[in-house]
Motif scaffolding. Structure first.
Motif, PDB file in Angstrom:
ATOM      1  N   GLU A   7       0.830  -1.198   0.000  1.00 33.32           N
ATOM      2  CA  GLU A   7       0.000   0.000   0.000  1.00 33.32           C
ATOM      3  C   GLU A   7       0.875   1.262   0.000  1.00 33.32           C
ATOM      4  N   ALA A   8       1.907   1.286   0.823  1.00 34.08           N
ATOM      5  CA  ALA A   8       2.804   2.439   0.889  1.00 34.08           C
ATOM      6  C   ALA A   8       3.517   2.637  -0.444  1.00 34.08           C
ATOM      7  N   GLU A   9       3.918   1.552  -1.084  1.00 32.29           N
ATOM      8  CA  GLU A   9       4.611   1.657  -2.362  1.00 32.29           C
ATOM      9  C   GLU A   9       3.677   2.199  -3.451  1.00 32.29           C
ATOM     10  N   LEU A  10       2.454   1.719  -3.479  1.00 35.59           N
ATOM     11  CA  LEU A  10       1.487   2.209  -4.471  1.00 35.59           C
ATOM     12  C   LEU A  10       1.155   3.683  -4.244  1.00 35.59           C
ATOM     13  N   LEU A  11       0.955   4.078  -2.989  1.00 39.13           N
ATOM     14  CA  LEU A  11       0.635   5.471  -2.695  1.00 39.13           C
ATOM     15  C   LEU A  11       1.827   6.372  -3.019  1.00 39.13           C
ATOM     16  N   ALA A  12       3.039   5.919  -2.724  1.00 39.24           N
ATOM     17  CA  ALA A  12       4.233   6.689  -3.076  1.00 39.24           C
ATOM     18  C   ALA A  12       4.311   6.890  -4.587  1.00 39.24           C
ATOM     19  N   THR A  13       3.960   5.869  -5.342  1.00 40.02           N
ATOM     20  CA  THR A  13       3.961   5.967  -6.800  1.00 40.02           C
ATOM     21  C   THR A  13       2.928   6.988  -7.268  1.00 40.02           C
ATOM     22  N   ALA A  14       1.736   6.973  -6.674  1.00 44.94           N
ATOM     23  CA  ALA A  14       0.694   7.944  -7.034  1.00 44.94           C
ATOM     24  C   ALA A  14       1.140   9.363  -6.707  1.00 44.94           C
ATOM     25  N   PHE A  15       1.800   9.554  -5.579  1.00 43.64           N
ATOM     26  CA  PHE A  15       2.338  10.879  -5.241  1.00 43.64           C
ATOM     27  C   PHE A  15       3.420  11.282  -6.248  1.00 43.64           C
ATOM     28  N   ALA A  16       4.285  10.339  -6.614  1.00 35.14           N
ATOM     29  CA  ALA A  16       5.377  10.634  -7.544  1.00 35.14           C
ATOM     30  C   ALA A  16       4.842  11.044  -8.910  1.00 35.14           C
ATOM     31  N   GLU A  17       3.724  10.487  -9.316  1.00 34.73           N
ATOM     32  CA  GLU A  17       3.131  10.849 -10.604  1.00 34.73           C
ATOM     33  C   GLU A  17       2.724  12.318 -10.651  1.00 34.73           C
ATOM     34  N   GLN A  18       2.503  12.923  -9.483  1.00 39.79           N
ATOM     35  CA  GLN A  18       2.062  14.311  -9.412  1.00 39.79           C
ATOM     36  C   GLN A  18       3.209  15.308  -9.244  1.00 39.79           C
ATOM     37  N   LEU A  19       4.434  14.817  -9.117  1.00 38.50           N
ATOM     38  CA  LEU A  19       5.575  15.722  -8.978  1.00 38.50           C
ATOM     39  C   LEU A  19       5.692  16.588 -10.226  1.00 38.50           C
ATOM     40  N   SER A  20       5.847  17.887 -10.031  1.00 40.17           N
ATOM     41  CA  SER A  20       6.028  18.768 -11.183  1.00 40.17           C
ATOM     42  C   SER A  20       7.506  18.866 -11.492  1.00 40.17           C
ATOM     43  N   ASP A  21       7.823  19.069 -12.747  1.00 37.68           N
ATOM     44  CA  ASP A  21       9.212  19.232 -13.165  1.00 37.68           C
ATOM     45  C   ASP A  21       9.316  20.548 -13.920  1.00 37.68           C
ATOM     46  N   ASP A  22       9.706  21.598 -13.206  1.00 44.75           N
ATOM     47  CA  ASP A  22       9.789  22.923 -13.801  1.00 44.75           C
ATOM     48  C   ASP A  22      10.838  23.006 -14.905  1.00 44.75           C
ATOM     49  N   SER A  23      11.782  22.059 -14.925  1.00 47.89           N
ATOM     50  CA  SER A  23      12.843  22.121 -15.927  1.00 47.89           C
ATOM     51  C   SER A  23      12.429  21.436 -17.230  1.00 47.89           C
ATOM     52  N   ALA A  24      11.303  20.726 -17.209  1.00 47.61           N
ATOM     53  CA  ALA A  24      10.869  20.007 -18.400  1.00 47.61           C
ATOM     54  C   ALA A  24      10.329  20.972 -19.454  1.00 47.61           C
ATOM     55  N   THR A  25      10.485  20.592 -20.706  1.00 48.53           N
ATOM     56  CA  THR A  25       9.918  21.372 -21.797  1.00 48.53           C
ATOM     57  C   THR A  25       8.398  21.300 -21.705  1.00 48.53           C
ATOM     58  N   PRO A  26       7.720  22.429 -21.797  1.00 47.41           N
ATOM     59  CA  PRO A  26       6.268  22.407 -21.690  1.00 47.41           C
ATOM     60  C   PRO A  26       5.645  21.511 -22.755  1.00 47.41           C
ATOM     61  N   ARG A  27       4.595  20.813 -22.381  1.00 45.82           N
ATOM     62  CA  ARG A  27       3.903  19.934 -23.315  1.00 45.82           C
ATOM     63  C   ARG A  27       2.735  20.706 -23.922  1.00 45.82           C
TER      64      ARG A  27
END
Length: 164
Positions: free
Chosen positions: A132-152
């Protein structure tokens, strides 16, 4: 929340959306947000945990929660370890009491009392709480923003605004 309330990644994603979080660029920023939402500090400490051994540990103290993360971990790996321990905190997973001042490899905290507990060692995935902790950590990680990424954005819109 107890173990197995978030049985799959879809439930974890729904839970993360339900929190209505502000954009966060790191696990540390998310910990700050969760501290504010819970009115309980979550402090992250980088420490030379033994290798092999746990990559992350959650210590619940009377006044705050401490996430101890392997100082040798870097970048996304370090963020994921912190997110995993944060997931244990939010799911209120059970732990084992700290004996005395705790295992010798953990940092010593002056204000740790007998009510502190070592909640999870992130080194094995042998229980529903770990999954459960691993799945929730993955869901949180999916929401991390990356300001250095080229805008989509659509190619023509990007070309228009860049003057190409």
């Amino acid at each position: 929340m107890t173990a197995a309330r978030l049985p799959n990644i879809h439930a974890c994603r729904r839970y993360v959306r339900s929190l209505r979080l502000e954009t966060y660029a790191s696990a540390y920023e998310l910990c700050d947000q969760m501290s504010s939402m819970r009115n309980r500090p979550i402090n992250v400490v980088e420490w030379p945990l033994p290798i092999p051994g746990p990559m992350g540990v959650w210590i619940a103290r009377e006044r705050d929660d401490v996430v101890v993360v392997q100082e040798a971990a870097t970048g996304n790996h370090r963020d994921h370890i912190v997110l995993h321990e944060l997931a244990h905190i939010l799911c209120e997973h059970e732990g084992v009491p700290l004996p005395g001042s705790g295992p010798a490899f953990l940092p010593t905290f002056e204000d740790c009392d007998e009510n502190a507990s070592l909640v999870r060692f992130r080194s094995a995935y042998d229980s529903s709480a770990e999954r459960e902790a691993e799945l929730l950590a993955t869901a949180f990680a999916e929401q991390l923003s990356d300001d250095s990424a080229t805008p989509r954005v659509a190619w023509d819109v990007h070309r228009y605004f860049s003057g190409e």
